[in-house]
Write an enzyme that holds these catalytic residues in place. Structure first.
Site, mmCIF file in Angstrom:
data_model
loop_
_atom_site.group_PDB
_atom_site.id
_atom_site.type_symbol
_atom_site.label_atom_id
_atom_site.label_comp_id
_atom_site.label_asym_id
_atom_site.label_seq_id
_atom_site.Cartn_x
_atom_site.Cartn_y
_atom_site.Cartn_z
ATOM 1 N N GLU A 53 -3.387 -9.669 -48.368
ATOM 2 C CA GLU A 53 -4.545 -10.445 -47.908
ATOM 3 C C GLU A 53 -4.468 -11.909 -48.330
ATOM 4 O OE1 GLU A 53 -4.717 -7.499 -49.298
ATOM 5 O OE2 GLU A 53 -5.838 -6.167 -47.964
ATOM 6 N N PHE A 115 -16.803 3.537 -54.036
ATOM 7 C CA PHE A 115 -15.367 3.396 -53.854
ATOM 8 C C PHE A 115 -15.071 2.102 -53.095
ATOM 9 C CE2 PHE A 115 -11.525 4.268 -51.245
ATOM 10 C CZ PHE A 115 -10.613 4.213 -52.293
ATOM 11 N N GLN A 116 -14.157 1.327 -53.613
ATOM 12 C CA GLN A 116 -13.765 0.040 -53.029
ATOM 13 C C GLN A 116 -14.935 -0.907 -52.840
ATOM 14 O OE1 GLN A 116 -11.156 0.834 -49.652
ATOM 15 N NE2 GLN A 116 -9.441 0.842 -51.104
ATOM 16 N N LYS A 165 -20.341 -1.575 -43.828
ATOM 17 C CA LYS A 165 -19.868 -0.585 -42.856
ATOM 18 C C LYS A 165 -20.971 -0.152 -41.885
ATOM 19 C CE LYS A 165 -17.289 3.772 -43.332
ATOM 20 N NZ LYS A 165 -16.248 3.532 -42.335
ATOM 21 N N MET A 479 9.029 -26.975 -62.321
ATOM 22 C CA MET A 479 8.089 -28.031 -62.697
ATOM 23 C C MET A 479 7.621 -27.843 -64.146
ATOM 24 S SD MET A 479 6.726 -30.763 -61.926
ATOM 25 C CE MET A 479 6.254 -31.278 -60.285
HETATM 26 C C1 LIG Z 1 -0.147 -19.159 -58.634
HETATM 27 C C2 LIG Z 1 0.361 -20.144 -59.616
HETATM 28 N N1 LIG Z 1 0.755 -19.746 -60.839
HETATM 29 C C3 LIG Z 1 1.226 -20.653 -61.741
HETATM 30 C C4 LIG Z 1 1.282 -21.978 -61.427
HETATM 31 C C5 LIG Z 1 1.781 -22.979 -62.456
HETATM 32 N N2 LIG Z 1 3.033 -23.611 -61.963
HETATM 33 C C6 LIG Z 1 3.033 -24.820 -61.366
HETATM 34 S S1 LIG Z 1 4.538 -25.261 -60.807
HETATM 35 C C7 LIG Z 1 5.229 -23.859 -61.402
HETATM 36 C C8 LIG Z 1 6.692 -23.589 -61.216
HETATM 37 C C9 LIG Z 1 7.049 -23.396 -59.797
HETATM 38 O O1 LIG Z 1 8.339 -22.846 -59.762
HETATM 39 P P1 LIG Z 1 9.171 -22.773 -58.424
HETATM 40 O O2 LIG Z 1 8.347 -22.193 -57.351
HETATM 41 O O3 LIG Z 1 10.462 -22.123 -58.711
HETATM 42 O O4 LIG Z 1 9.356 -24.306 -58.032
HETATM 43 P P2 LIG Z 1 10.236 -25.410 -58.760
HETATM 44 O O5 LIG Z 1 9.300 -26.184 -59.621
HETATM 45 O O6 LIG Z 1 11.296 -24.711 -59.539
HETATM 46 O O7 LIG Z 1 10.784 -26.233 -57.646
HETATM 47 C C10 LIG Z 1 4.263 -23.062 -62.032
HETATM 48 C C11 LIG Z 1 4.540 -21.770 -62.694
HETATM 49 C C12 LIG Z 1 0.836 -22.348 -60.145
HETATM 50 N N3 LIG Z 1 0.821 -23.625 -59.745
HETATM 51 N N4 LIG Z 1 0.408 -21.432 -59.265
#
Ligand SMILES: Cc1ncc(C[n+]2csc(CCOP(=O)(O)OP(=O)(O)O)c2C)c(N)n1
Ligand SMILES: [Mg+2]
Lengths: 571, 159
Positions: A53, A115-116, A165, A479
């Protein structure tokens, strides 16, 4: 159509048709059996069965951002609805028009931990523009009509309709297609003439005018007006992440994205300007940095926003204008006609010089100091056509794209701004491709992000939605790793993703085209193969494990304090 | 920080109160008093919300409240041009005749009514400006307040 008895579910479907809904992204469930029964009979509405979803919400969001039309997603009660939350929050934070329909346990069971059962109505209150819990089928025509009206007017956003529902099942006689709206909802569209005149005067009298274009420019369809105004004034234009595409980045007056990972001259211009016209932007900290005294210190600040609550929120404004950006720009342009515009100003020369410096750096693909990640995006500028829709995941991949990709048209750069949601780009690409089947759609993905929503490759394959996922394969949560490298002395706490999965096998397991790009030189042929395959595709692009997105504003810094600027050309 | 009174005209739907109070919760602003009641327009209610907030906080919250679909009107009631009332009910100890007489005299001078009486306590009722009620409560503390109820502020703007 009065006089005929319809079930609640049929009423909803009739109203969806009336609103011109052509596609919906969803997953059925016990609380939606009646609705799905009615939906199946509506040939006008294409339903795309998703695999999660969250992806349904992101796909509806991506569809909305590309088409400007309201995206629709559907989820069942309980877990279906709670799975939607991230996607809805994301869309609402970026003011993207989405209507979500959720199933709910029967009204008699609400509040009994049935439920749900989840209290979707209360859970989604703070993450939607508005929401409804419908307790009588008679209310459905008015609710559905207003859900669409509210989602796609004023400051756009998410509206959720929770459908118990029994409300879906009960048969009632109602008048369909009401026009009636709510007394408390009157979006402020028309800008005040006194204010637009003041703004025009301030801009005409400025020596160094600058326009800051946010997502509101694109959402309001004001890109033509923006360009005309910039050219009339000889003003530079910088954008936010959401504003990317508001003006072609190749335009000599455009300095690209400003902010934490923005282009150095975009930030310079913000610091140097003496009048700043901010359009449809909320001055997030990712734009302004944290030293607000460096942010347009000499400028008369003019802010245009359709949402009065954004005016003066983060930055004090001299000339506030509440209203639609397109209308406000037309008014300002009308007032300006009567003023005399100076040509060939020193500032205009400076803006053009800064623009060429940036453009040169981006065109110079193998510029000393470039990382493989930089080079890949720079290559994309040469490979992809101007109509290609880019979506992004979140992380370095996103900021490499925001920094180096030259967006030429509005609604072709789709990224998660406010929430920064990993896993957004790929399902958003699905929505984008459905909205614009004739355009190429490319998700610029991080390996970490892609694994959050990659299961919906099944949706792409089953529904013939050929999007191309370009994975920046650094096997890091890059990042976060970059921040640990720069600001935590290289202590890489839990950012190493190891060596799995094999993205080629992953793609192939779903029936996608898959190819590894070992060197940037191979990107062109890989993309050609991907597009020619006609299938959804996964390109595993090997990048430097420790590539960094630079320059950047370090935490706590201001827009003149960017680090890592060695690779930028000085002017 | 100042005490602010905001008057809201809202649609009388389930959930409006949660939506409204959520706006304050999000900002960590405490609602010190809240009254909700029907008003002259059918289907609509009036809420009077009292908060402690700075000028800029109030401005932000006011705009965000206006954005709520079910909120029809938001008025920031300035103390000087609004009539502000609170209703207080309290049960006061009157252990002996002197205390009883004294309480009754003070009540009279404040315009408080005696709503009920028992052998060792009186129930007093006072509708007035909140500050006057505060003073009255301070006085009654000397005798011993068994229970205290206040409805919270309701307010109307002058023309
Ligand atoms: C749902 C979610 N969880 C955690 C984060 C924190 N976060 C920001 S950037 C990042 C790393 C992203 O890694 P990747 O997708 O491999 O991209 P890269 O930076 O390596 O290009 C994280 C964990 C986020 N922005 N969104
Ligand atoms: Mg990564």
């Amino acid at each position: 159509m009065a006089g005929k008895k319809l079930s609640g579910a049929e009423i909803v479907v009739e109203e969806l048709k009336k609103e011109g809904v052509e596609v919906a992204f969803g997953i059925p469930g016990g609380a939606l059996l009646d609705f799905y029964e009615a939906l199946q009979q509506a040939e006008e509405i294409r339903h795309i069965l998703m695999r999660h979803e969250q992806c349904a919400a992101h796909a509806a969001d991506g569809y909305a951002r590309v088409s400007g039309r309201t995206g629709v997603c559907i989820a069942t009660s309980g877990p279906g609805a709670t799975n939607l939350i991230t996607g809805l929050t994301n869309a609402n934070m970026d003011s993207s028009p989405v209507v979500a329909l959720t199933g709910q346990v029967p009204t008699s069971a609400i509040g009994s931990n049935a439920f749900q059962e989840a209290s979707t109505f209360t859970i989604t209150m703070p993450i939607t523009k508005h929401n409804f819990l419908v307790t009588r089928a008679e209310d459905l025509p008015r609710v559905i009509h207003n859900a669409f009206y509210i989602a796609n007017t004023g400051r756009k956003g998410v509206v959720l309709v929770d459908l118990p529902k029994d409300v879906q099942a009960s048969k009632v006689e109602v008048e369909l297609h009401p026009e009636e709206t709510f007394p408390g909802y009157k979006p402020n569209i028309n800008p005040n003439k006194v204010q637009t005149k003041k703004a025009a005067e301030a801009l005409a009298n400025a020596e160094r005018p600058l326009i800051l274009a946010g997502g509101g420019v694109i959402s309001a369809g004001a890109t033509e007006e923006l360009r005309t105004l910039a050219e009339t004034l000889g003003a530079g234009v910088v954008t936010t992440l959401m504003g990317k595409g508001a003006i072609p980045e190749s335009h000599p007056l455009c300095l690209g994205m400003a902010g934490m990972h923005g282009r150095i001259y975009a930030n310079r211009a913000l610091n140097e300007c003496d009048a700043l016209l901010a359009l449809g932007t909320r001055f997030s900290d990712r734009l302004t940095g944290w030293q607000l005294d460096q942010f347009a210190p000499d400028a008369t600040l003019i802010q245009v926003d359709v949402d009065a609550a954004e005016i003066n929120k983060n930055i004090p404004v001299d000339i506030p204008i509440v209203g639609d950006v397109k209308l406000a720009l037309s008014d300002i342009l009308k007032w300006l006609k009567k003023e005399s515009i100076r040509e060939g100003s020193v500032w205009l020369q400076r803006v053009k010089e800064m623009h060429s410096a940036c453009e040169e750096c981006i065109k110079d693909i193998h510029r000393p100091g470039s990382s493989v990640s930089d080079i890949l995006i720079k290559e994309l500028n040469n490979i992809l056509d101007d109509d290609t829709i880019i979506t992004t995941e979140v992380g370095q991949c996103q900021m490499f794209a925001a920094h180096y990709y030259m967006t030429k048209k509005p609604r072709t750069f789709i990224s998660s701004g406010g929430l920064g949601t990993m896993g957004f780009g790929f399902p958003a690409a699905i929505g984008a491709k459905v909205a614009a089947p004739d355009k190429q759609v490319v998700d610029i993905a991080g390996d970490g992000s892609f694994l959050m929503t990659c299961h919906d490759l099944a949706t792409c394959v089953e529904n013939d939605i050929p999007v191309v996922v370009c994975i920046f394969d650094n096997r890091y949560l890059g990042m976060v790793r970059q921040w640990q490298e720069l600001f935590f002395d290289k202590r890489y706490s839990h950012t190493n993703l190891g060596i799995t999965p094999d993205f080629i096998k992953l793609g192939e397991a779903f029936g996608c085209y898959a190819e590894r790009v070992e060197k940037p030189e191979d990107l062109k042929s890989a993309l050609k193969n991907a597009f020619e395959s006609g299938k959804p595709a996964v390109l595993d692009m090997i990048v430097g494990k420790e590539d960094k997105v630079l320059p950047m504003i370090p935490p706590g810094g201001g827009i003149t304090g960017m680090i890592g600027t060695e690779r930028c050309r000085r002017v | 920080m100042q005490t602010r009174v905001i008057s809201l005209l809202v649609e009388d739907n389930p959930g409006v109160l949660t939506r409204m109070s959520g706006m304050f919760t999000m900002r960590g602003i405490n609602i010190s008093s809240l009254t909700v009641s029907p008003c002259e327009k059918p289907g609509l209610s009036r809420m009077t919300v009292t908060i402690e907030a700075s000028e800029s906080e109030l401005e932000k919250v006011r705009k965000q409240l206006s954005n709520l679909i079910e909120v029809i009107k938001v008025v920031d009631l300035k103390e000087h041009d609004a009539i502000i009332r609170d209703l207080c009910l309290m049960k006061v100890h009157t252990k002996n005749v002197e205390a009883r007489t004294e309480v009754m005299q003070l009540a009279e001078s404040y315009g408080a009514k005696i709503a009920d009486a028992s052998l060792d306590s009186l129930i007093l009722e006072l509708a007035d400006e909140p500050e006057r009620i505060d003073r009255f409560i301070e006085l009654m503390k000397h005798f011993g307040i068994k229970q205290l109820f206040r409805t919270g502020i309701t307010a109307i703007a002058r023309d």
